[in-house]
Scaffold this active site. Structure first.
Site, PDB file in Angstrom:
ATOM      1  CE  LYS A  83      -9.241 -56.879  -1.092  1.00  0.00           C
ATOM      2  NZ  LYS A  83      -8.923 -55.449  -0.968  1.00  0.00           N
TER       3      LYS A  83
HETATM    4  O1  G3P Z   1     -11.417 -52.195  -1.004  1.00  0.00           O
HETATM    5  C1  G3P Z   1     -11.568 -51.977  -2.362  1.00  0.00           C
HETATM    6  C2  G3P Z   1     -11.452 -50.540  -2.625  1.00  0.00           C
HETATM    7  O2  G3P Z   1     -10.169 -50.141  -2.340  1.00  0.00           O
HETATM    8  C3  G3P Z   1     -11.814 -50.109  -3.977  1.00  0.00           C
HETATM    9  O3  G3P Z   1     -12.168 -48.782  -3.853  1.00  0.00           O
HETATM   10  O4  G3P Z   1     -12.616 -46.510  -4.590  1.00  0.00           O
HETATM   11  O5  G3P Z   1     -10.952 -47.941  -5.831  1.00  0.00           O
HETATM   12  O6  G3P Z   1     -13.388 -48.408  -5.998  1.00  0.00           O
HETATM   13  P1  G3P Z   1     -12.282 -47.852  -5.146  1.00  0.00           P
END
Ligand code: G3P
Length: 217
Positions: A83
């Site tokens: 990634k």
């Molecule tokens: O895959 C990306 C994700 O983990 C981000 O999620 O909820 O931190 O915006 P969030």
């Protein structure tokens, strides 16, 4: 639509595997930090229980170091997807790793133009962050729709991996749009099964089962 689980929690991954709900796993530096585990060790363990792609994120900002990190991560297992962030250094790293046959997930995508660049750089996955766009009153699902249109217009094979999924509605909306993959925390995947009419209906059936003394075994 494939389901990736956005976690480094081995127990949660194992639990969802038993239901056939894990086509892959995604992690990021915040998820690894929250787990308190060593990135190389936990990624190796996840790869040993999951057949599909397991995303592990580089931590450097410059291309040379990102590339070295990516190559090290890719050695963990055949199903690693490296990634990288959607920066010029990340795109350069994506191109080099992709040319070597290594899966690359380009993350932190917030615009259709960024997704177009990732596809040109040979990304296996593009990760648009729905929830974080919604957080600033933009429309995360509209971005998924825009990327779907652009990729289909030109036959790009990069898979749309909808990320930053915050609720079950995001999952069904992404499926309607045609996202290739959704990555979601375990609680969101579990919440997809919830419906008040299912609960009410089952309560009614249980009352009648008890009243009539219905038995099967
Ligand atoms: O895959 C990306 C994700 O983990 C981000 O999620 O909820 O931190 O915006 P969030």
């Amino acid at each position: 639509m494939k389901f990736f689980v956005d976690t480094a929690d081995i127990d949660q991954i194992k639990e969802l595997l038993a239901y056939g709900m894990v086509d892959g796993v995604t992690t990021n530096p915040s998820i690894i930090a929250k787990s308190g585990l060593d990135i190389l060790e936990v990624t190796k363990e996840i790869c040993s229980i999951v057949d599909g792609p397991v995303s592990a994120e580089v931590v450097a900002l410059d291309h040379e170091t990102m590339l070295a990190e990516g190559l090290k991560l890719a050695k963990i297992a055949d199903n690693i997807a490296v990634k990288v962030p959607l920066t010029w250094a990340g795109l350069q790293t994506c191109k080099v790793l992709s040319d070597q046959g290594i899966m690359v997930n380009v993350t932190l995508c917030f615009s259709a133009n960024q997704a177009l660049l990732a596809a040109k750089a040979g990304a296996t996955f593009i990760s648009p962050f729905i929830g974080r766009l919604d957080d600033i009153n933009l429309d995360g699902l509209e971005l998924i729709d825009d990327i779907r249109t652009i990729y289909d217009n030109y036959g790009f094979e990069t898979q749309i991996l909808a990320a930053s999924i915050r609720n079950a509605n995001h999952m069904s909306e992404c499926a309607k749009i045609g996202a290739d993959v959704c990555t979601a925390p375990p609680n969101v995947i579990k919440a997809m099964a919830n419906h008040v009419l299912t609960d009410n209906g089952l309560a009614g059936f249980m009352a009648d089962i008890k009243k009539a003394g219905i038995k099967i075994l």
